[in-house]
Scaffold this motif. Structure first.
Motif, PDB file in Angstrom:
ATOM      1  N   ASN A  76      -8.945 -46.582  -0.537  1.00  0.00           N
ATOM      2  CA  ASN A  76      -9.622 -47.526   0.439  1.00  0.00           C
ATOM      3  C   ASN A  76     -10.983 -47.079   0.392  1.00  0.00           C
ATOM      4  N   PRO A  77     -11.776 -47.517  -0.793  1.00  0.00           N
ATOM      5  CA  PRO A  77     -13.140 -46.988  -0.695  1.00  0.00           C
ATOM      6  C   PRO A  77     -14.039 -47.796   0.204  1.00  0.00           C
ATOM      7  N   GLN A  78     -15.105 -47.049   0.510  1.00  0.00           N
ATOM      8  CA  GLN A  78     -16.009 -47.691   1.246  1.00  0.00           C
ATOM      9  C   GLN A  78     -17.498 -47.773   0.757  1.00  0.00           C
ATOM     10  N   ALA A  79     -18.322 -48.434   0.823  1.00  0.00           N
ATOM     11  CA  ALA A  79     -19.489 -48.549   0.389  1.00  0.00           C
ATOM     12  C   ALA A  79     -20.572 -47.639   0.946  1.00  0.00           C
ATOM     13  N   THR A  80     -20.527 -47.244   2.298  1.00  0.00           N
ATOM     14  CA  THR A  80     -21.136 -46.233   3.079  1.00  0.00           C
ATOM     15  C   THR A  80     -20.093 -45.420   3.869  1.00  0.00           C
ATOM     16  N   VAL A  81     -20.271 -44.179   3.596  1.00  0.00           N
ATOM     17  CA  VAL A  81     -19.332 -43.168   4.540  1.00  0.00           C
ATOM     18  C   VAL A  81     -20.123 -42.602   5.748  1.00  0.00           C
ATOM     19  N   TYR A  82     -19.648 -42.685   6.778  1.00  0.00           N
ATOM     20  CA  TYR A  82     -20.690 -41.934   7.901  1.00  0.00           C
ATOM     21  C   TYR A  82     -19.772 -40.643   8.412  1.00  0.00           C
ATOM     22  N   ARG A  83     -20.438 -39.708   8.709  1.00  0.00           N
ATOM     23  CA  ARG A  83     -19.909 -38.423   9.334  1.00  0.00           C
ATOM     24  C   ARG A  83     -20.947 -37.952  10.338  1.00  0.00           C
ATOM     25  N   GLY A  84     -20.216 -37.995  11.803  1.00  0.00           N
ATOM     26  CA  GLY A  84     -21.245 -37.490  12.786  1.00  0.00           C
ATOM     27  C   GLY A  84     -22.077 -38.538  13.599  1.00  0.00           C
ATOM     28  N   SER A  85     -22.023 -39.735  12.918  1.00  0.00           N
ATOM     29  CA  SER A  85     -22.645 -40.677  13.891  1.00  0.00           C
ATOM     30  C   SER A  85     -22.451 -41.847  12.921  1.00  0.00           C
ATOM     31  N   GLY A  86     -22.877 -43.135  13.293  1.00  0.00           N
ATOM     32  CA  GLY A  86     -22.678 -44.409  12.538  1.00  0.00           C
ATOM     33  C   GLY A  86     -21.572 -44.975  12.996  1.00  0.00           C
ATOM     34  N   THR A  87     -21.737 -46.525  12.365  1.00  0.00           N
ATOM     35  CA  THR A  87     -20.588 -47.355  12.523  1.00  0.00           C
ATOM     36  C   THR A  87     -19.948 -48.051  11.335  1.00  0.00           C
ATOM     37  N   PRO A  88     -18.711 -47.735  10.862  1.00  0.00           N
ATOM     38  CA  PRO A  88     -17.741 -47.004  11.753  1.00  0.00           C
ATOM     39  C   PRO A  88     -17.969 -45.370  11.058  1.00  0.00           C
ATOM     40  N   GLU A  89     -17.594 -44.452  11.819  1.00  0.00           N
ATOM     41  CA  GLU A  89     -17.583 -42.962  11.540  1.00  0.00           C
ATOM     42  C   GLU A  89     -16.355 -42.952  10.695  1.00  0.00           C
ATOM     43  N   ASN A  90     -16.268 -43.220   9.495  1.00  0.00           N
ATOM     44  CA  ASN A  90     -15.234 -43.461   8.350  1.00  0.00           C
ATOM     45  C   ASN A  90     -14.657 -42.160   7.345  1.00  0.00           C
ATOM     46  N   TYR A  91     -15.471 -41.039   7.567  1.00  0.00           N
ATOM     47  CA  TYR A  91     -15.149 -40.087   6.536  1.00  0.00           C
ATOM     48  C   TYR A  91     -13.816 -39.714   6.407  1.00  0.00           C
ATOM     49  N   VAL A  92     -13.057 -40.079   7.552  1.00  0.00           N
ATOM     50  CA  VAL A  92     -11.583 -39.761   7.348  1.00  0.00           C
ATOM     51  C   VAL A  92     -11.068 -40.222   6.302  1.00  0.00           C
ATOM     52  N   THR A  93     -11.286 -41.392   5.915  1.00  0.00           N
ATOM     53  CA  THR A  93     -10.905 -42.482   4.700  1.00  0.00           C
ATOM     54  C   THR A  93     -11.203 -41.827   3.319  1.00  0.00           C
ATOM     55  N   LEU A  94     -12.480 -41.118   3.417  1.00  0.00           N
ATOM     56  CA  LEU A  94     -12.871 -40.570   2.174  1.00  0.00           C
ATOM     57  C   LEU A  94     -12.208 -39.065   2.027  1.00  0.00           C
ATOM     58  N   TYR A  95     -12.098 -38.377   2.729  1.00  0.00           N
ATOM     59  CA  TYR A  95     -11.422 -37.048   2.483  1.00  0.00           C
ATOM     60  C   TYR A  95      -9.725 -37.364   2.222  1.00  0.00           C
ATOM     61  N   ASN A  96      -9.220 -38.104   2.995  1.00  0.00           N
ATOM     62  CA  ASN A  96      -7.603 -38.343   2.514  1.00  0.00           C
ATOM     63  C   ASN A  96      -7.738 -38.885   1.258  1.00  0.00           C
ATOM     64  N   ASP A  97      -8.537 -39.775   0.633  1.00  0.00           N
ATOM     65  CA  ASP A  97      -8.387 -40.338  -0.615  1.00  0.00           C
ATOM     66  C   ASP A  97      -8.778 -39.118  -1.621  1.00  0.00           C
ATOM     67  N   ILE A  98      -9.555 -38.394  -1.412  1.00  0.00           N
ATOM     68  CA  ILE A  98      -9.867 -37.286  -2.238  1.00  0.00           C
ATOM     69  C   ILE A  98      -8.726 -36.626  -2.409  1.00  0.00           C
ATOM     70  N   HIS A  99      -8.123 -36.013  -1.352  1.00  0.00           N
ATOM     71  CA  HIS A  99      -6.972 -35.186  -1.454  1.00  0.00           C
ATOM     72  C   HIS A  99      -5.798 -36.091  -2.091  1.00  0.00           C
ATOM     73  N   ALA A 100      -5.584 -37.143  -2.061  1.00  0.00           N
ATOM     74  CA  ALA A 100      -4.537 -37.898  -2.626  1.00  0.00           C
ATOM     75  C   ALA A 100      -4.839 -37.816  -4.185  1.00  0.00           C
ATOM     76  N   ALA A 101      -6.113 -37.871  -4.556  1.00  0.00           N
ATOM     77  CA  ALA A 101      -6.401 -37.943  -6.032  1.00  0.00           C
ATOM     78  C   ALA A 101      -6.367 -36.760  -6.572  1.00  0.00           C
ATOM     79  N   TYR A 102      -6.627 -35.597  -5.950  1.00  0.00           N
ATOM     80  CA  TYR A 102      -6.533 -34.199  -6.410  1.00  0.00           C
ATOM     81  C   TYR A 102      -4.982 -33.676  -6.356  1.00  0.00           C
ATOM     82  N   GLN A 103      -4.446 -34.092  -5.615  1.00  0.00           N
ATOM     83  CA  GLN A 103      -2.868 -33.598  -5.391  1.00  0.00           C
ATOM     84  C   GLN A 103      -2.091 -34.548  -6.825  1.00  0.00           C
ATOM     85  N   ASN A 104      -2.561 -35.811  -6.823  1.00  0.00           N
ATOM     86  CA  ASN A 104      -1.532 -36.601  -7.808  1.00  0.00           C
ATOM     87  C   ASN A 104      -2.047 -35.855  -9.094  1.00  0.00           C
TER      88      ASN A 104
END
Length: 480
Positions: A76-104
């Protein structure tokens, strides 16, 4: 940088003395794969799982049970990833996808099933096609560090796999992640140098190092190594571990803060040391194995043991904005059940690769074995700060006396031997898996695994707090 007057340094480490090892970036070509895992490491994992050997099979079972390690995962890629502030604060999407890539990717190398490689590749390609920016509060620097080193490790495992857009991925890492990581190490968000605890530096050292390896950029690798040794911020090794005591233990500065952040820091420093080692650079042994002494201290303390703590005062704030100070005068209270998947890698390096006596590391690694990964330690970001699966990935045979005193030697282009002295398998340029389909894989087991297989389960991580630039504010994550 506020200096701490410590007890006399130079206490010897019990066990075999380490031979001098190079403290600068290795000469010659980069080893690929050559971050947390070498070709020899992947060969060992695949061989032992295929043979049904413990504790590898228990570690592999944790991998296959993780929801991120499934070939059905969709990015579920995003153009901008926000952490700490911003709309939407969507960094959860990034780290879940990273761990899925690594584990696969890891699962592919062990099983040989290309469906996992394809999933990892597709996740990485989707993000490199879209992500252009990291933003938010000061937490954006945590994002550049944590997700930078993790992304690079996932990509390294599918480097050369059919259809992986390596050049585009490298460009994303150089354009999006590296500038923030380097800016933090150079300027610390405009704050006083001690405003940010050690973990902020350590995440970004790891990111710069991993990106340097991924992009074959020796200057970036050298930058990370130099900062680890001599950086002014709290994450350089002598600032993160400021006092060495006469008993051979060394104070971890964030032990005066809280247990969760201290564990995070140990895991990050171990990650840096392991990636450097696999490129022929010995940071594990730097400054008379200072990291070993600090890790043993945190292990003893985390298991409920008493440890000394030399009072530490740091300046907070930013010039022209505000200033204050904070003093830590004793090691914080601990929960002996608090787990992070950090210990197997560190314990195996010192006791198996180097043949040293590190009983506290051995004990805590066994207690929390088999280690899981992202998704196994709670739903918040702190449960995804390490890639994990150390029992599977880093359990290794005990080195011979000659191997234990050898300098690290990178394995360039998948040929020759790894730092552990194990012969490599197929050339890394083919990105071929080392798993169960085909191949006559020889066993590389060890007869002294009993201390590592007495596990007591894994507990959930406790909550933590993040220190931000201008004020302490409660965070919702088990943070950095």
């Amino acid at each position: 940088m506020l200096k701490i007057a410590g007890a006399a340094a130079g206490a010897t480490v019990a066990g075999t003395a380490l031979a001098a090892a190079p403290a600068t970036a290795a000469d010659g070509a980069f080893a690929h794969p050559g971050m947390l895992h070498t070709r020899a490491d992947l060969h060992r994992m695949a061989t032992q799982v295929k043979a049904g050997a413990e504790p590898y099979t228990a570690g592999f079972a944790r991998l296959t049970a993780n929801r991120h390690a499934q070939s059905t995962w969709t990015a579920n890629p995003q153009a901008t990833v926000y952490r700490g502030s911003g709309t939407p604060e969507n960094y959860v999407t990034l780290y879940n996808d990273i761990h899925a890539a690594y584990q696969n990717a890891l699962r592919w190398h062990i099983t040989g099933d290309s469906a996992y490689a394809d999933t990892a590749r597709d996740i990485l390609n989707a993000w490199s096609a879209r992500l252009t920016r990291l933003d938010g509060s000061a937490d954006r620097f945590l994002a550049s560090g944590l997700y930078g080193y993790q992304f690079a490790n996932a990509a390294e495992l599918v480097r050369g796999h059919d259809g992986f857009e390596l050049a585009r991925f490298q460009k994303m890492m150089l354009d999006v992640f590296h500038p923030l990581s380097e800016d933090f190490l150079a300027h610390h968000n405009g704050s006083y140098i001690t405003n940010y605890w050690a973990n902020w530096d350590l995440t970004n050292i790891a990111s710069v190092l991993a990106i340097g390896i991924l992009c074959d950029d020796r200057a970036k690798v050298a930058r990370a190594v130099e900062y680890f040794k001599h950086g002014a911020g709290m994450g350089s090794v002598k600032n993160a571990i400021p006092v060495v005591y006469a008993d051979g233990l060394a104070e971890w500065v964030e032990a005066g803060r809280d247990q969760g952040h201290a564990l995070l820091g140990v895991g990050l420093m171990g990650t840096i040391c392991e990636m450097a080692w696999n490129q022929g650079i010995d940071l594990y042994g730097y400054d008379d194995s200072r990291f070993l002494k600090g890790a043993q201290y945190v292990a003893k303390w985390s298991l409920g043991g008493d440890v000394p703590y030399t009072s530490y005062t740091r300046k907070k704030g930013a010039p022209g904005i505000w200033s204050g100070s904070e003093t830590a005068s004793a090691a914080a209270a601990v929960d002996p059940a608090m787990a992070r998947p950090i210990w197997a890698m560190i314990a195996n390096h010192y006791t198996r690769r180097r043949g040293l006596d590190a009983p506290r590391l051995t004990k805590i690694a066994a207690r929390f074995a088999p280690e899981g990964g992202g998704g196994d330690y709670g739903p918040n970001s702190g449960g995804y700060d390490q890639l994990g699966f150390g029992t599977l990935a880093f359990t290794r045979p005990r080195a011979t006396a000659a191997e234990a005193t050898a300098s690290p030697t990178p394995t360039a282009s998948g040929s020759g031997t790894s730092p552990s002295g194990v012969a490599s398998a197929t050339p890394s340029s083919s990105a071929s898996p080392l798993g169960g389909r085909g191949g006559d894989l020889a066993a590389t087991g060890s007869s002294d695994l009993s201390a590592w297989t007495a596990a007591t389960g894994v507990a959930a991580l406790a909550g933590g707090f993040l220190l931000l630039r201008r004020r302490d504010r409660a965070r919702r994550d088990t943070g950095e």
